[in-house]
Design a protein around this motif. Structure first.
Motif, short mmCIF file in Angstrom:
data_model
loop_
_atom_site.label_atom_id
_atom_site.label_comp_id
_atom_site.label_asym_id
_atom_site.label_seq_id
_atom_site.Cartn_x
_atom_site.Cartn_y
_atom_site.Cartn_z
N GLN B 35 0.82 -1.21 0.00
CA GLN B 35 0.00 0.00 0.00
C GLN B 35 0.85 1.26 0.00
N ASP B 36 2.06 1.16 0.57
CA ASP B 36 2.89 2.36 0.71
C ASP B 36 3.64 2.70 -0.57
N LEU B 37 3.59 1.82 -1.54
CA LEU B 37 4.36 2.08 -2.75
C LEU B 37 3.81 3.31 -3.47
N PRO B 38 4.69 4.06 -4.09
CA PRO B 38 4.20 5.18 -4.86
C PRO B 38 3.30 4.71 -6.00
N ALA B 42 1.87 5.65 -14.65
CA ALA B 42 1.98 5.19 -16.02
C ALA B 42 1.14 3.93 -16.22
N GLY B 43 1.23 3.02 -15.28
CA GLY B 43 0.45 1.80 -15.39
C GLY B 43 -1.03 2.08 -15.35
N PHE B 44 -1.39 2.99 -14.47
CA PHE B 44 -2.80 3.36 -14.36
C PHE B 44 -3.31 3.95 -15.68
N LEU B 45 -2.51 4.88 -16.22
CA LEU B 45 -2.91 5.51 -17.49
C LEU B 45 -2.98 4.47 -18.59
N ALA B 46 -2.04 3.52 -18.56
CA ALA B 46 -2.04 2.48 -19.59
C ALA B 46 -3.34 1.70 -19.54
N VAL B 47 -3.77 1.36 -18.33
CA VAL B 47 -5.01 0.60 -18.21
C VAL B 47 -6.19 1.44 -18.69
N VAL B 48 -6.21 2.71 -18.28
CA VAL B 48 -7.33 3.58 -18.68
C VAL B 48 -7.40 3.68 -20.20
N PHE B 49 -6.25 3.98 -20.81
CA PHE B 49 -6.26 4.14 -22.26
C PHE B 49 -6.57 2.81 -22.94
N GLU B 80 8.09 -5.05 -7.76
CA GLU B 80 6.72 -4.99 -8.31
C GLU B 80 6.75 -5.35 -9.80
N ASN B 81 6.84 -6.62 -10.07
CA ASN B 81 6.89 -7.01 -11.47
C ASN B 81 5.58 -7.67 -11.87
N ASP B 82 4.56 -6.91 -11.79
CA ASP B 82 3.27 -7.45 -12.22
C ASP B 82 3.02 -7.01 -13.66
N LEU B 83 2.73 -7.96 -14.48
CA LEU B 83 2.56 -7.66 -15.90
C LEU B 83 1.08 -7.60 -16.25
N LYS B 84 0.28 -7.40 -15.23
CA LYS B 84 -1.16 -7.33 -15.48
C LYS B 84 -1.50 -6.20 -16.45
#
Lengths: 485, 91
Positions: B35-38, B42-49, B80-84
């Protein structure tokens, strides 16, 4: 006999139907693409379609306006199609006739097949357009390679893809070059300050994040954060230097940094031994930064103030800098002649000020460790790493200075007061939190009890009430007597 | 000058070596909860787009999603190597 033949006929019919629908779609898209070439044939179809394709619509401007009947943007318009053989016959009249559906219906023996498509397009042009806009908008790009276009047109059709792929290639190339740049800076720093007979080797017995001798000095976290750990020195438990580089490996961040420039920074955090640090709270930074630090850091906010004037009769820090300290005595003792001479004084700061960000000594830091010395510097390029030698030398210097420092009894009484007060407040906060938790527990217990009570049968309740009443009577009896006597 | 200040700690201690091997502690990486990770913008935007691209069938959106995906991959830390996001955006 009739039934099986019908059944046998059925599947080809179904396939034919599907084929026809497909052909309709394809032919529509082709029409959207090529209507510029056979313009005299289909003014109406173009008029109906130009809402979808702006470019074609623009081409169309100087042509005579389409006839008013042409609202029927019937799908089977194209004459170009050779694949859908049955279509062209009804198609040409369909555009002119007000009842194209009927024509289709009669001439082809696919009874009732085109109806669902033709009728809505006849009744209401708008939804039909909306329906057809999807494939026609999508199709041009897919249909483009099939219909051998000139390279220029190809380029235009795939402009998005070309741009994105080339950007991705740039991104990947930049990733590797930026990564190497960052690594070079970090390695230059490490070779300058952490190899044999360097500052940190002389001051710390353990260098690097491992415990053996052959472990790497730097710990890499991501592509832009490097950490260096050292331990085994008097007065302190350990020192962690965190280098935060600019995101050179990330092309997008690079663009952002064009607007909001950043610098490579290095932060030294020295955790002092509990008994080795007296009550010292001091911060030095540029004036603006000092003010924000004073507002944001809890220990500074609570115990310290910005010093408005220098101690009398002394050389003091450069005019650009501001000192936040608990008392003048501490500030005067911590900012020694040597420090002024080396870095923070007027003259030295002209040369070395550009590498200095802030310095923060505190024995009340909010966090897992309380007694921490924090130094923040700007990292120079890999080639001029030696420019920050003096700044790095501040770290061991301050460890010894703070480790040896003892407050005078007068100042100590003051700081003791402030700290006991703070400790009391913290204690109170803790107690109130504990009490809250207790009360919550009690309330939960009560709730449970009440629930249990509600579950008890009515009789049991009555018995209990009677008992209680009796007890109260007993209790109230002697009390009254006591009062009277 | 530089040398003087760099060995200043030693000079203050009367020439004795400031090093104390006995007190050396190995590095203990700080425990970080997920939870404390920044936030991975970019990942969020990638998912949104990516979602927008799939929903509205805009090719440009999908391409932007892939680019942000690349950024998120480039900024990935070790743990954090999640490729989701990658799979999401490629859909």
């Amino acid at each position: 006999m009739a039934a099986p033949s019908w059944i046998r006929l059925r599947p080809p019919r179904a396939t034919l139907l599907i084929l026809l629908l497909l052909a309709l779609n394809i032919s529509l898209s082709f029409a959207a693409n090529f209507e510029g070439f056979d313009s005299d044939d289909l003014p109406s179809a173009a008029g109906g379609l130009d809402a979808d394709d702006d470019e074609e619509g623009l081409d169309r401007v100087d042509l005579p306006p389409p006839p008013p009947i042409s609202l029927s943007t019937s799908a089977p318009s194209p004459p170009v199609t050779t694949t859908s053989a049955p279509n062209p016959n009804p198609a040409t009249p369909a555009t002119r006739d007000p009842t194209p559906a009927l024509d289709l219906w009669d001439e082809d023996e696919f009874e009732g097949i085109p109806v669902p498509e033709a009728i809505p397009s006849d009744d209401s042009a708008a939804p039909a357009e909306a329906d057809t806009s999807d494939p026609s908008a999508e199709a041009p790009a897919e249909a483009a390679p099939a219909a051998k276009r000139s390279p220029a047109e190809l380029l235009r059709a795939f402009s998005v893809e070309i741009a994105c792929v080339s950007f991705l290639i740039c991104f990947v190339l930049n990733y590797f070059t930026g990564k190497r740049q960052n690594e070079n800076i970090a390695l230059a720093w490490a070779t300058k300050f952490a190899t044999r007979d360097s500052i940190f080797d002389k001051n710390f017995s353990l260098l690097g994040t491992g415990d053996g001798k052959d472990t790497p000095l730097l710990l890499k976290e991501g592509q832009d954060v490097f950490k260096f750990y050292a331990s085994g020195r008097r007065f302190c438990q350990g020192m962690l230097a965190t280098m935060e580089m600019r995101a050179r490996h990330d092309l997008l961040s690079k663009f952002v940094e064009l607007v909001f420039p950043r610098k490579d920074t290095i932060t030294f955090e020295v955790v002092m031994n509990e008994e080795a640090m007296d009550h010292v709270i001091l911060a030095v930074a540029r004036k603006k930064a000092a003010k924000t630090m004073q507002k944001e850091e809890r220990d500074l906010q609570r115990f310290a103030n910005v010093l408005t004037s220098a101690p009398a009769g002394r050389k003091w820090v450069s005019d650009e800098l501001a000192v936040v300290a608990e008392s003048k005595e501490v500030a005067g003792d911590m900012i020694t002649e040597a420090v002024l001479d080396q870095v923070l004084g007027e003259k030295a700061f002209e040369n070395f000020g550009k590498w200095f960000i802030s310095l923060h000594l505190s024995d009340q830091l909010a966090g897992s460790y309380k007694k921490v010395l924090t130094f923040k510097f700007v990292l120079p390029d890999a080639s001029n790493m030696s420019e920050m030698t003096r700044l790095v030398a501040l770290v061991p210097y301050y460890i010894d200075l703070v480790g040896r420092y003892k407050l005078s009894s007068h100042a100590r009484s003051k700081t003791d007061g402030a700290r006991t007060k703070a400790a009391q407040e913290a204690f109170k906060e803790m107690q109130s939190a504990r009490q809250e938790a207790l009360q919550r527990k009690k309330a939960e217990k009560k709730k449970l009890m009440e629930e249990a009570d509600a579950k008890l049968s009515a009789e049991a309740l009555r018995k209990k009430e009677e008992k209680e009443r009796a007890r109260q009577m007993k209790k109230s009896g002697p009390k009254v007597k006591m009062l009277r006597s | 000058m530089k040398e003087g200040s760099s060995s200043g700690g030693g000079a203050f201690a009367g020439g004795s070596d400031p090093r104390q091997p006995s007190t050396a502690k190995p590095y203990a990486p700080p425990k970080l909860s997920p939870q404390d990770l920044p936030i991975d913008y970019a990942g969020f935007l990638a998912v949104v787009f990516g979602v927008v691209g799939v929903m509205l069938r805009y090719k440009v959106c999908s391409w932007i999603a892939i680019i942000f995906c690349a950024q998120s991959l480039a900024n990935m830390k070790n743990f954090e190597n999640d490729l989701k996001q990658l799979s999401m955006a490629f859909m």
